[in-house]
Design a protein around this motif. Structure first.
Motif, PDB file in Angstrom:
ATOM      1  N   LYS A 191      12.695   1.730   0.880  1.00 17.65           N
ATOM      2  CA  LYS A 191      12.062   2.521  -0.197  1.00 17.65           C
ATOM      3  C   LYS A 191      11.578   3.879   0.310  1.00 17.65           C
ATOM      4  O   LYS A 191      11.520   4.856  -0.443  1.00 17.65           O
ATOM      5  CB  LYS A 191      10.955   1.722  -0.894  1.00 17.65           C
ATOM      6  CG  LYS A 191       9.719   1.418  -0.051  1.00 17.65           C
ATOM      7  CD  LYS A 191       8.672   2.501  -0.064  1.00 17.65           C
ATOM      8  CE  LYS A 191       7.613   2.281   0.996  1.00 17.65           C
ATOM      9  NZ  LYS A 191       6.600   3.331   1.060  1.00 17.65           N
ATOM     10  N   ASP A 244       7.323  -1.264  -4.924  1.00 17.27           N
ATOM     11  CA  ASP A 244       7.034  -0.221  -3.939  1.00 17.27           C
ATOM     12  C   ASP A 244       7.914   1.015  -4.171  1.00 17.27           C
ATOM     13  O   ASP A 244       7.482   2.155  -3.955  1.00 17.27           O
ATOM     14  CB  ASP A 244       7.244  -0.788  -2.534  1.00 17.27           C
ATOM     15  CG  ASP A 244       6.393  -0.074  -1.498  1.00 17.27           C
ATOM     16  OD1 ASP A 244       5.657   0.853  -1.863  1.00 17.27           O
ATOM     17  OD2 ASP A 244       6.469  -0.461  -0.309  1.00 17.27           O
ATOM     18  N   SER A 254       2.597   9.945  -1.903  1.00 15.97           N
ATOM     19  CA  SER A 254       3.551   9.446  -0.909  1.00 15.97           C
ATOM     20  C   SER A 254       3.929  10.543   0.086  1.00 15.97           C
ATOM     21  O   SER A 254       4.352  11.634  -0.301  1.00 15.97           O
ATOM     22  CB  SER A 254       4.828   8.942  -1.596  1.00 15.97           C
ATOM     23  OG  SER A 254       5.896   8.917  -0.659  1.00 15.97           O
ATOM     24  N   ARG A 255       3.792  10.224   1.377  1.00 13.36           N
ATOM     25  CA  ARG A 255       4.187  11.192   2.416  1.00 13.36           C
ATOM     26  C   ARG A 255       5.695  11.380   2.421  1.00 13.36           C
ATOM     27  O   ARG A 255       6.199  12.472   2.648  1.00 13.36           O
ATOM     28  CB  ARG A 255       3.714  10.733   3.805  1.00 13.36           C
ATOM     29  CG  ARG A 255       2.235  10.866   4.077  1.00 13.36           C
ATOM     30  CD  ARG A 255       1.444   9.649   3.703  1.00 13.36           C
ATOM     31  NE  ARG A 255       2.000   8.386   4.119  1.00 13.36           N
ATOM     32  CZ  ARG A 255       1.581   7.718   5.210  1.00 13.36           C
ATOM     33  NH1 ARG A 255       0.630   8.191   5.964  1.00 13.36           N
ATOM     34  NH2 ARG A 255       2.119   6.548   5.522  1.00 13.36           N
ATOM     35  N   ASN A 256       6.463  10.287   2.174  1.00 11.71           N
ATOM     36  CA  ASN A 256       7.927  10.411   2.175  1.00 11.71           C
ATOM     37  C   ASN A 256       8.399  11.294   1.027  1.00 11.71           C
ATOM     38  O   ASN A 256       9.231  12.179   1.208  1.00 11.71           O
ATOM     39  CB  ASN A 256       8.552   9.018   2.096  1.00 11.71           C
ATOM     40  CG  ASN A 256       8.414   8.270   3.415  1.00 11.71           C
ATOM     41  OD1 ASN A 256       9.096   8.581   4.373  1.00 11.71           O
ATOM     42  ND2 ASN A 256       7.498   7.320   3.463  1.00 11.71           N
TER      43      ASN A 256
HETATM   44  O1  LIG Z   1       2.997   7.563   1.837  1.00 12.30           O
HETATM   45  P1  LIG Z   1       4.277   6.801   2.104  1.00 12.30           P
HETATM   46  O2  LIG Z   1       5.475   7.478   1.561  1.00 12.30           O
HETATM   47  O3  LIG Z   1       4.371   6.393   3.536  1.00 12.30           O
HETATM   48  O4  LIG Z   1       4.165   5.424   1.253  1.00 12.30           O
HETATM   49  C1  LIG Z   1       3.006   4.659   1.359  1.00 12.30           C
HETATM   50  C2  LIG Z   1       3.195   3.199   0.992  1.00 12.30           C
HETATM   51  O5  LIG Z   1       4.223   2.608   1.756  1.00 12.30           O
HETATM   52  C3  LIG Z   1       3.355   2.943  -0.470  1.00 12.30           C
HETATM   53  O6  LIG Z   1       3.405   1.550  -0.706  1.00 12.30           O
END
Ligand SMILES: O=P(O)(O)OC[C@H](O)CO
Ligand SMILES: NC(=O)c1ccc[n+]([C@@H]2O[C@H](COP(=O)([O-])OP(=O)(O)OC[C@H]3O[C@@H](n4cnc5c(N)ncnc54)[C@H](O)[C@@H]3O)[C@@H](O)[C@H]2O)c1
Length: 332
Positions: A191, A244, A254-256
């Motif tokens: 994801k 997710d 979300s960082r991604n």
């Molecule tokens: O901020 P991210 O993109 O690492 O996502 C955070 C969590 O995995 C969301 O469930």
């Protein structure tokens, strides 16, 4: 009462330690930097990762992993995937013999292409029945603010899964158990890659139809890989898959997704890294390892391939869109 050590005091380690403490579990965190440990123990804050959140006074932190691990029957591993092996090497001799090891990390190890539970068993020597995974739509800041959410705790040993469930169930955090460790880990790693793709699309100005298309076709990729590795596809239709994906692909937290958005808007890899404030965007490295894992099982993952090409082989986002839309047509 359970005693938990949370190893890693970044966004999710801190938010999950708060959940455990709110659930009545005795928690000691390990932070790499002494100033982070001191802020948590003394000021009940972690301004480095969760500014503005007040932590429970019962939550303690130390920069000595041996103190955190002493007597802990639950060991929560909350460091980035690519650093887990090295960190575990330093921690293993201090881990209590029959403790349960719970991975929070969402990634596939570069080079070995191992899932985190495999890395944990290999490095610590723990039987796979002692290793559990927690994964779901759990953006750290929302959980730390006490906003309701659910998650999945996967472990092949159902007694350990239920013990973990009890240790972290609160009025705002609802864990479900599931024996499918592989499905949860594939969902969590994939994801992040798909969220990078959604961010790239939004960065070049594309809208909700594109976002929904990427989420849905991303799910198809994730299920293909999961099934090839032995996962139950129903797991990927649940919180650790669809749940997710929706949260990560839609949220500016979300960082991604944020990382991908900056690339789509014309930013460099370095400026995208700065946009995520030095916190880990796991999909940037995992896109390459997921791609290789898929290739080794003859699984087609075109979105993952496109994310890899943009992040690591210099392809522009518009060219990646062209590549995806130029593929031969086929039945759904
Ligand atoms: O901020 P991210 O993109 O690492 O996502 C955070 C969590 O995995 C969301 O469930
Ligand atoms: N932040 C979230 O919302 C969230 C939610 C669910 C799962 N996760 C997953 O949890 C894992 C940890 O994420 P996070 O958000 O806490 O990350 P983060 O970047 O906020 O913090 C990482 C923590 O690990 C420590 N660390 C130890 N060794 C390290 C090393 N060699 N390199 C980098 N950091 C090192 C850092 O000091 C820091 O305390 C990731 O796999 C992530 O995908 C994050």
């Amino acid at each position: 009462m359970s005693k938990a050590a949370v190893l890693g005091a970044g966004s999710w380690g801190t938010a999950f330690a708060k959940v455990l403490a709110d659930a009545g579990t005795d928690v000691t965190m390990w932070a790499r930097r002494p100033e982070v440990a001191e802020a948590i123990s003394v000021d009940h804050q972690n301004p480095f990762y969760l500014e503005g959140i007040t932590l429970p006074p019962s939550l303690k932190a130390t920069s000595d992993h041996r103190l955190a691990l002493e007597g802990a029957d639950i060991v929560v591993l909350a460091v980035p995937s690519q650093s887990l092996r090295e960190n575990l090497g330093a921690w293993t001799s201090s881990i209590e013999p029959d403790s349960t090891l719970l991975s929070l990390a969402k990634g596939i190890e570069s080079g070995t292409l191992m899932r985190m539970s495999q890395v944990i068993s290999q490095v610590t020597g723990a039987d796979p029945s002692r290793v559990a995974v927690l994964s779901g739509p759990n953006l750290a800041r929302e959980i730390a603010a006490g906003q309701p959410a659910a998650t999945v705790i996967a472990c092949t040993d159902s007694v350990r899964a239920v013990d973990l469930q009890k240790a972290c169930a609160t009025g705002y955090f609802r864990p479900y158990t599931n024996p499918d460790v592989i499905g949860c880990e594939v969902g969590g790693a994939c994801k992040n890659v798909i969220a990078l793709a959604c961010g790239m699309a939004s960065g070049i100005g594309l809208g909700e139809n594109t976002n929904a298309t990427i989420i849905t076709r991303g799910l198809a990729e994730m299920i293909r890989l999961g099934v090839a590795l032995g996962a139950n596809p129903a797991t990927l239709a649940g919180l650790a898959g669809v749940g997710d994906l929706v949260a990560t692909c839609s949220s500016p937290l979300s960082r991604n997704r944020t990382f991908g958005h900056h690339l789509g808007a014309g930013g460099s890899m370095e400026s995208a890294q700065q946009a995520t404030k030095g916190q880990v965007a796991e999909g940037v490295k995992s896109c390459t390892s997921v791609r290789a894992l898929a290739a080794s099982h003859d699984v087609e993952m075109p979105l993952t391939e496109a994310v890899h090409l943009v992040c690591h082989e210099g392809m522009s986002v518009p060219d990646a869109v062209g590549l995806l839309l130029g593929r031969r047509t086929k039945p759904e």
